[in-house]
Design an enzyme around this catalytic site. Structure first.
Site, PDB file in Angstrom:
ATOM      1  N   PHE A 131       0.849  -1.196   0.000  1.00 22.14           N
ATOM      2  CA  PHE A 131       0.000   0.000   0.000  1.00 22.14           C
ATOM      3  C   PHE A 131       0.890   1.254   0.000  1.00 22.14           C
ATOM      4  CE2 PHE A 131      -3.170   2.771   2.270  1.00 22.14           C
ATOM      5  CZ  PHE A 131      -4.192   2.643   1.352  1.00 22.14           C
ATOM      6  N   ASP A 208       0.907  -5.767   7.718  1.00 17.95           N
ATOM      7  CA  ASP A 208      -0.284  -4.929   7.638  1.00 17.95           C
ATOM      8  C   ASP A 208      -1.439  -5.830   7.204  1.00 17.95           C
ATOM      9  OD1 ASP A 208      -2.355  -3.192   6.968  1.00 17.95           O
ATOM     10  OD2 ASP A 208      -0.974  -1.611   6.344  1.00 17.95           O
ATOM     11  N   TYR A 233     -12.094  -0.443   9.293  1.00 12.41           N
ATOM     12  CA  TYR A 233     -13.244   0.058   8.524  1.00 12.41           C
ATOM     13  C   TYR A 233     -13.473  -0.677   7.206  1.00 12.41           C
ATOM     14  CZ  TYR A 233      -9.388   2.874   6.611  1.00 12.41           C
ATOM     15  OH  TYR A 233      -8.191   3.285   6.066  1.00 12.41           O
ATOM     16  N   LYS A 234     -12.667  -1.697   6.928  1.00 14.00           N
ATOM     17  CA  LYS A 234     -12.880  -2.466   5.692  1.00 14.00           C
ATOM     18  C   LYS A 234     -13.773  -3.659   6.023  1.00 14.00           C
ATOM     19  CE  LYS A 234      -8.804  -0.458   3.669  1.00 14.00           C
ATOM     20  NZ  LYS A 234      -7.353  -0.452   3.659  1.00 14.00           N
ATOM     21  N   ARG A 382     -11.451  -3.009  -8.987  1.00 16.82           N
ATOM     22  CA  ARG A 382     -11.423  -3.923  -7.833  1.00 16.82           C
ATOM     23  C   ARG A 382     -12.853  -4.238  -7.424  1.00 16.82           C
ATOM     24  NH1 ARG A 382      -7.994  -1.919  -2.792  1.00 16.82           N
ATOM     25  NH2 ARG A 382      -9.726  -0.454  -2.822  1.00 16.82           N
TER      26      ARG A 382
HETATM   27  C1  LIG Z   1      -6.674   0.635   4.124  1.00 17.40           C
HETATM   28  C2  LIG Z   1      -5.243   0.456   4.383  1.00 17.40           C
HETATM   29  C3  LIG Z   1      -4.553   1.348   5.200  1.00 17.40           C
HETATM   30  C4  LIG Z   1      -5.254   2.536   5.780  1.00 17.40           C
HETATM   31  O1  LIG Z   1      -4.419   3.400   6.456  1.00 17.40           O
HETATM   32  P1  LIG Z   1      -5.020   4.565   7.360  1.00 17.40           P
HETATM   33  O2  LIG Z   1      -3.810   5.213   7.890  1.00 17.40           O
HETATM   34  O3  LIG Z   1      -5.855   3.910   8.443  1.00 17.40           O
HETATM   35  O4  LIG Z   1      -5.837   5.451   6.502  1.00 17.40           O
HETATM   36  C5  LIG Z   1      -3.209   1.109   5.431  1.00 17.40           C
HETATM   37  N1  LIG Z   1      -2.585   0.044   4.895  1.00 17.40           N
HETATM   38  C6  LIG Z   1      -3.233  -0.831   4.104  1.00 17.40           C
HETATM   39  C7  LIG Z   1      -2.519  -2.015   3.549  1.00 17.40           C
HETATM   40  C8  LIG Z   1      -4.573  -0.641   3.815  1.00 17.40           C
HETATM   41  O5  LIG Z   1      -5.217  -1.502   3.040  1.00 17.40           O
END
Ligand SMILES: *Cc1c(COP(=O)(O)O)cnc(C)c1O
Length: 422
Positions: A131, A208, A233-234, A382
């Site tokens: 990410f 992560d 939140y996912k 996606r």
């Molecule tokens: C959604 C997601 C995040 C989100 O990061 P925030 O700091 O909470 O906005 C981080 N890493 C990954 C791999 C994600 O999928």
């Protein structure tokens, strides 16, 4: 909102309906708000739907705990980061006291990565499919420690392998950090093997799990993982801006020094002491006051996930993504789409990536047909399936609508260029 989705071919519809009729998780769909309004929502990998209980629990927290309880409610609120952390801990193979809800994923990544490289070796290994926010954070942590971020080039579909990681390791590397499920392709990394490879070379691992928590069974302790972060939140359906979490294996907690020391990470926060003394356990990784209302909201989806059970959730997830890939191969491949997600169900998370040169316009056209998916530049669609509320029928309808849009060319009326949130 536009018209109803175009119906899938009758055979597909009947097959999807049969799968849904036999689905042991089917009843959970009704626990979410607004699932009866005809929207085919395949974006739970970005923001999960709202559990109806989240709204009633937040309302109660507002009216009772805030309006009437006021500061006395801190007796309860102060426990929430650990209590919700332990609930998440059960979903990720952690022991009580190993998970804390705090801050956002990016901030947590910064804290844990800084703590890990502080032990002595400044270089960090990650991969090019990780990410972007994670790569930015890891880059800044490595630079501040006087080291470098080593970015492994990965296969765009299959993601990072243990062999890739082993090849990138030497005695300069203090930390290996990857996403458990790649945000673009959906590839599921082999946490156990990669963690073992890192440990062999004397590096810690920081996973992560944002794209896997709540939808893939995770065994942080059993895999030997040192550290992890994730969002709520996912697939946990915690709500917009819901706080994230950290996992720190219990034997490491007293040895690591995190960089954003605050009163919530102090050994005795209400002593308001002038000297800092870190809490001995997982509280050491907190900083300041958590967003209580968002924490309250996040509990409903976490509890529902625990009740439904991750084995059932995983089985349905694989069933949904398998159907999606099968229909995409049959109906969309002839129209210029390619499946960019591992075909082995064991090797993917809960979304499927389809590549097409008109991906952005298609995403826009789909929204106007009540099918919500997301776009990732330059050419990826996606489609995320969330087993607590996504149906096989929705998957079949989504493929039928995509096909209909391309065959009729209705997406050609939309702009090529990205505007707004995707
Ligand atoms: C959604 C997601 C995040 C989100 O990061 P925030 O700091 O909470 O906005 C981080 N890493 C990954 C791999 C994600 O999928």
């Amino acid at each position: 909102m536009g018209t109803e989705p175009a119906p899938a071919p009758r055979d597909d519809r009947e097959r999807a309906d049969r799968l849904d009729a036999a689905d042991p998780l089917a009843l959970h769909r009704r626990e979410f708000a607004a699932t009866d309004e005809g929207l085919v929502y395949l974006d739970g990998n970005s923001l999960g739907r709202m559990p109806a209980a989240a709204a009633s629990q937040v309302r109660a927290a507002l009216e009772e705990e805030w309006a009437r309880g006021l500061v006395a409610s801190w007796e309860r609120w102060v426990m929430l980061p650990r209590r919700v952390g332990d609930a998440i801990g059960q979903l990720v193979g952690a022991r009580p006291g190993e998970v804390l809800v705090t801050d956002q994923t990016s901030v947590n990544l910064f804290k844990l990565a800084t703590a890990a490289v502080g032990v002595g070796r400044p270089d960090i290994v990650t991969d090019d499919a990780n990410f972007p926010s994670d790569r930015y954070v890891l880059g800044s942590v490595a630079a501040a420690a006087g080291g470098e971020l080593r970015v492994i080039e990965t296969d765009p579909v299959d993601g990072v392998s243990a062999d890739d990681v082993t090849a990138a390791l030497d005695t300069g590397v203090g930390l290996v950090s990857h996403s458990h499920v790649a945000f673009r392709s959906g590839a599921l990394a082999d946490m156990g093997t990669i963690t073992a490879a890192a440990a062999e070379a004397g590096a810690m691992t920081l996973w992560d799990v944002s794209h896997s928590v709540g939808v893939v069974p995770i065994e942080l302790r059993r895999s030997g993982a040192d550290l992890a972060v994730g969002c709520t939140y996912k697939y946990l359906n915690g709500g917009p801006g819901a706080p994230a979490f950290v996992y720190v294996r219990d034997d490491l907690q007293g040895r690591l020094d995190q960089p954003i020391r605050g009163w919530w990470s102090h050994d005795d926060m209400f002593a308001f002491a002038s000297d800092y003394a870190p809490a001995p356990g997982i509280d050491r990784f907190a900083t300041g006051t958590p967003p209580i209302l968002s924490l309250v909201a996040a509990q409903a989806g976490i509890a529902m996930t625990a009740r439904a059970g991750l084995d059932a959730i995983r089985a349905k997830s694989v069933s949904l993504t398998s159907l999606l890939i099968e229909l995409a191969d049959r109906d969309l491949a002839p129209l210029g789409f390619t499946v960019a997600t591992p075909r082995d169900g064991e090797r993917r998370g809960s979304h499927v990536a389809l590549r097409h040169r008109d991906a952005y316009r298609l995403t826009r056209a789909l929204r106007d047909r009540d099918v919500v998916i997301d776009f990732r530049a330059p050419d990826t669609l996606r489609l995320g399936v969330a087993p607590l509320y996504t149906t096989h029928r929705e998957v079949a309808e989504a493929v039928a609508v995509i096909r209909d849009i391309v065959v009729t060319g209705s997406h050609e009326a939309y702009p090529h260029h990205r505007a707004g949130v995707t």
